[in-house]
Design an enzyme around this catalytic site. Structure first.
Site: not given
Ligand code: ATP
Length: 855
Positions: A251, A585, A589
């Site tokens: 990310d 997170d 996901d």
């Protein structure tokens, strides 16, 4: 079994001693594994879910186990419901009840009819507040199943390989022992007792009794070390997988960057406003720069207190600025607080930055909130990439919808725009202009939020607020660009990944240009033209094309993607044979985290659901911790190779030494008792110490190892065979040498009760343990010369060698052991000769390493 054999062979003392040794070894093994498991359990506790509750009017986070009926729970997307409860406030809440019902589609709950939430279920979307009604075993979940805390204990690839080898060695050993026994009895007509003991010695020599404990302890120590470095690993086996990682998908926000947002620039109508100041402290001025197409641009500077001058000078701009700030403040869940002269935000940093901005400009946030009553919220989620709030003006009772989100998500919903204080319809020219500004902000690595609003009809259709009506026909207000600086430590971590041959892909919900700008700052992409693949492009893209974008040598940034896309990217990478570590997170996901070889959840910002799906949790959310963990994984794997080498070469030596006497029909030079002492005692401590060797520099510079590669194969196999054979030869030479020197000649018989046999056997035992002590130092590197390593670097190893050597001296020299273990005290001269003989393994290994490195 050895003990039973010894007992029937009339060797009662041996029988007891074997039992004692086995018992000591089992105890050491048990204690160490117990300690390791306790440590891991303690880590697991850190991961136990927390619940957010309001007690005494304060929001606090408590361990879920401390919830009581009557508690007021605050729930948001990704939370696990930790007790049975009843909803009394909700915003578009969807619950995943699959754990109870098996139904995978999330269900909508409300505060009236269907307001019961059950423990064990998860918030799939939306937010809410609920009152706890039942906890623990009284809940529905508790009734259905006795709660078990499941700790996964699956074996690592290495443990599996060794279990396999163990079974194989076991079978071969049994076979050889049986053949030897039969030959002994029928072929040579030896006594059954002698033959039995010989067969037992072979069996003991072949099996590395201390190895399983050593591996578990090495992995467990690795897990503890990782925890100290902010990475909590849930299964022992992940440590090893980590070491073979070839690709990290990360990310951006919070992992590569600090997730500390500060608004830097705004585009309002035809003005570019720069905000000064850093962090969340609401202080700093504004520079205002007009674009005025055609006319010359103007430049104005304001401090917070002087901003009212703007109201006089440019009332329309001031009003527009005020409206935009109000929208951003109302469509917001963050709170700004000052704790010990430090300004902090509670909640989403993106929203916090907007609050700070409003305060900086002198628009009181509490004032805005007093004047407007919030009525409904359509929460942010990473798929919609926007959020909206319906609020009522307390004075006029007018209803407004305030919306903010990613420009590409928001602009299609806007039909109007404010120009010079007038609402006009949004045409292509406006749109083009906005997108131009958007790209310019993104290229400066700014994260961009667009803001819009509209007036709503007085009463909602059918008494319900519908998302579609709140988020359509909007009036575009402007763009806000916020800076989220890269984390300081990440640049160095990125450099490490380059050196270690690990590729990094950014998978972000943010704008492609923003991600690209950050990637450049961090050195993640070298070329100007890294591919930027957006979620939209992915929707249209074929599998083979995607494979092309993730192929070796490609620099690709995935931007504006949803979690579903993440799963596709992970699948493509796995298909290309990569070992993939992926961060995540959010709730959505979870599938990608599960699919990856190493799923990584964020300890600070991650949801319970993502933490549950992950293999590893970062307590500091930082990318550099992932890199540290991968390097640690590599080190642990390399260290395991070292002690496996150390232990197996010992077993080869023992076997060879034992076999050497068969030719002459003599009793084994090493008794089962001696062999057990070596395998379970004097070898174990140096092996454990090899497991904590410091990292070898070049490990970090090698490409990742192939995931399906086995330890015991090829060069590794030849190396330990060679070292083992040398040890076996030296041991046999010492045994026969001592016999010869004392007058024994080939062809003569040798009785195990004679002093000569006992002395020769003792010397064989001593030389083999000393060989192992030298070999422990050799094993610190399989390729690098001992003389090129720092001698005092691994103090554990030195301590272990001292311990094992002292134990050997005591076993040989103390009368009590002489009596029971049948050792004979040796003279200083003999000790010196044996030490010299042991040193030959150093020479042997140095030559092998030199030849190896030349090749
Ligand atoms: P990463 O996936 O790397 O963590 P991210 O955090 O930027 O990236 P998201 O949180 O999905 O990804 O955000 C995507 C976009 O949604 C952002 O670029 C921003 O424009 C918008 N956004 C983020 N937070 C909010 C919010 N609280 N309200 C409205 N819009 C938001």
């Amino acid at each position: 079994a050895a003990s039973v054999f010894a007992y029937f062979a009339g060797e009662n003392i041996d029988a007891i001693i074997i039992i004692i040794i086995v018992f000591i070894n089992a105890s050491i093994g048990f204690l160490q594994e117990f300690k390791a498991e306790k440590a891991i359990e303690a880590l697991q506790k850190l991961l136990a879910p927390h619940a957010r509750v309001i007690r005494d009017g304060k929001h606090i986070s408590i361990p879920a186990g401390e919830l009581v009926p009557g508690d007021l729970m605050v729930l948001s997307e990704g939370d696990k419901v930790s007790a049975d409860c009843e909803l009394f406030e909700e915003n578009e809440i969807l619950i995943d009840e699959s754990i109870l019902t098996g139904e995978s589609m999330p269900v909508r709950k409300d505060t009236e009819k269907d307001n019961r939430l059950f423990m064990g279920t998860q918030i799939a979307a939306g937010t809410g507040k609920a009152i706890v009604t039942k906890t623990g075993m009284r809940t529905e979940f508790g009734k259905i199943a006795a709660l078990t805390t499941e700790t996964k204990k699956d074996k690592s690839p290495l443990q599996k390989e060794l279990a396999h080898i163990g079974v194989f060695t076991g079978k071969i050993t049994l076979g050889i022992a049986l053949v030897l026994f039969l030959i002994g009895i029928f072929g040579r007509g030896q006594g059954i007792v002698e033959t039995l003991l010989f067969a037992v010695a072979v069996a003991v020599a072949a099996v590395p009794e201390g190895l399983p404990t050593t591996i578990t302890v090495a992995l467990a120590l690795g897990v503890q070390r990782l925890a100290k470095k902010n990475a909590i690993v849930k299964q022992l086996s992940s440590v090893e997988t980590l070491g073979s990682t070839t690709v990290i998908c990360s990310d951006k926000t919070g992992t590569l960057t600090k997730n500390e947002m500060t608004v830097q620039e705004m585009i309002i109508d035809e003005y570019d406003i720069t905000a000064h100041g850093v962090g969340y402290e609401p202080r700093g001025g504004f520079s205002i720069h007009g674009y005025h197409s055609g006319s010359e641009s103007e430049y104005l500077e304001y401090e917070k207190d002087s901003l009212h001058e703007l109201a006089h000078k440019k009332p329309l701009l001031y009003e527009h600025f005020e409206l935009m700030s109000r929208s951003a403040v109302l469509c917001n869940n963050a709170k700004l607080t000052e704790i010990e002269e430090q300004w902090k935000i509670l909640g989403d940093p993106t929203e916090g930055a907007l609050i700070t901005l409003a305060e900086k400009a002198g628009f009181s946030v509490s004032g805005i909130n007093q004047k407007h009553k919030r009525i409904h919220e359509f929460p942010f989620d990473s798929k919609r990439k926007r959020m909206s709030v319906i609020a009522q003006d307390e004075k006029t009772s007018a209803l407004f919808s305030y919306v903010k989100g990613a420009p590409d998500s928001l602009l299609p919903l806007c039909t109007k725009i404010i120009k010079d204080g007038r609402v006009v319809s949004l045409d292509q020219k406006h749109l083009h202009e906005i997108l131009k500004h958007n790209d310019a902000l993104a290229a400066k690595a700014l994260r961009i939020i667009a803001v819009a609003y509209k007036e709503m009809p007085k009463s909602p259709v059918g008494g319900k607020y519908i998302k579609e009506s709140a988020e359509s026909d909007l009036i575009f207000l402007g763009l806000v660009g916020m800076i989220d600086p890269p984390r300081d430590e990440v640049k160095e971590a990125v450099r490490l990944t380059h050196r270690a041959g690990i590729r990094v892909f950014i998978i972000t919900g943010d704008h492609g240009l923003t991600a690209h700008a950050i990637a450049k700052q961090l050195g993640l992409v070298k070329t100007h033209g890294a591919n930027i693949v957006t979620g939209e492009m992915l929707n249209e893209m074929s599998e083979s094309k995607l494979l092309g974008f993730v192929a070796k040598g490609q620099e690709t940034i995935f931007a504006r993607v949803s979690p579903e896309h993440k799963l596709r990217i992970v699948n493509a990478l796995k298909e290309s044979g990569e070992v993939v570590a992926v961060t995540g997170d959010g709730v959505n996901d979870a599938p990608a985290l599960k699919r990856a070889d190493i799923g990584i959840a964020m300890g600070i910002t991650g949801t319970d659901v993502s933490k549950e799906a992950a293999n590893m949790i970062l307590t500091d959310d930082s990318f550099s911790t992932i890199v540290t963990a991968v390097m640690e994984g590599r080190t642990i794997y390399e260290n395991m190779k070292k002690f496996i080498y150390f232990i197996f070469s010992s077993n080869i030596g023992e076997l060879l030494a034992v076999f050497s006497t068969i030719l002459f029909g003599l009793p084994a030079p090493l008794t089962a008792v001696f062999l057990l002492i070596i395998n379970t005692l004097t070898d174990v401590f140096p092996a454990l110490a090899l497991g904590v060797e410091p990292v070898e520099r070049d490990i970090l510079e090698r490409p990742p190892r192939k995931p399906d590669s086995k330890i015991i194969q090829g060069a590794f196999l030849y190396r330990f065979l060679a070292a083992g054979i040398w040890k076996g030869l030296v041991t046999a030479a010492v045994f026969f040498g001592n016999l010869w020197v004392n007058g024994w000649r080939f062809g003569q018989d040798l009785n195990t009760d004679t002093y000569l046999y006992m002395q020769s056997a003792t010397m064989a035992f001593v030389v083999l343990t000393l060989l192992q002590m030298v070999q422990a130092v050799n094993s610190r590197s399989l390729t690098v010369s001992v003389f090129r390593m720092k001698f005092f670097e691994n103090l554990y190893l030195l301590a272990a060698i001292v311990f094992s050597t002292v134990a050997t001296i005591l076993i040989v020299q103390m009368p009590i052991f002489e009596k029971y273990l049948k050792t004979t005290a040796l003279t200083l001269n003999q000790w010196l000769i044996l030490t010299a003989a042991a040193m030959t393994i150093l020479v042997f290994e140095e030559i092998r390493k030199a030849v190896f490195s030349r090749n």
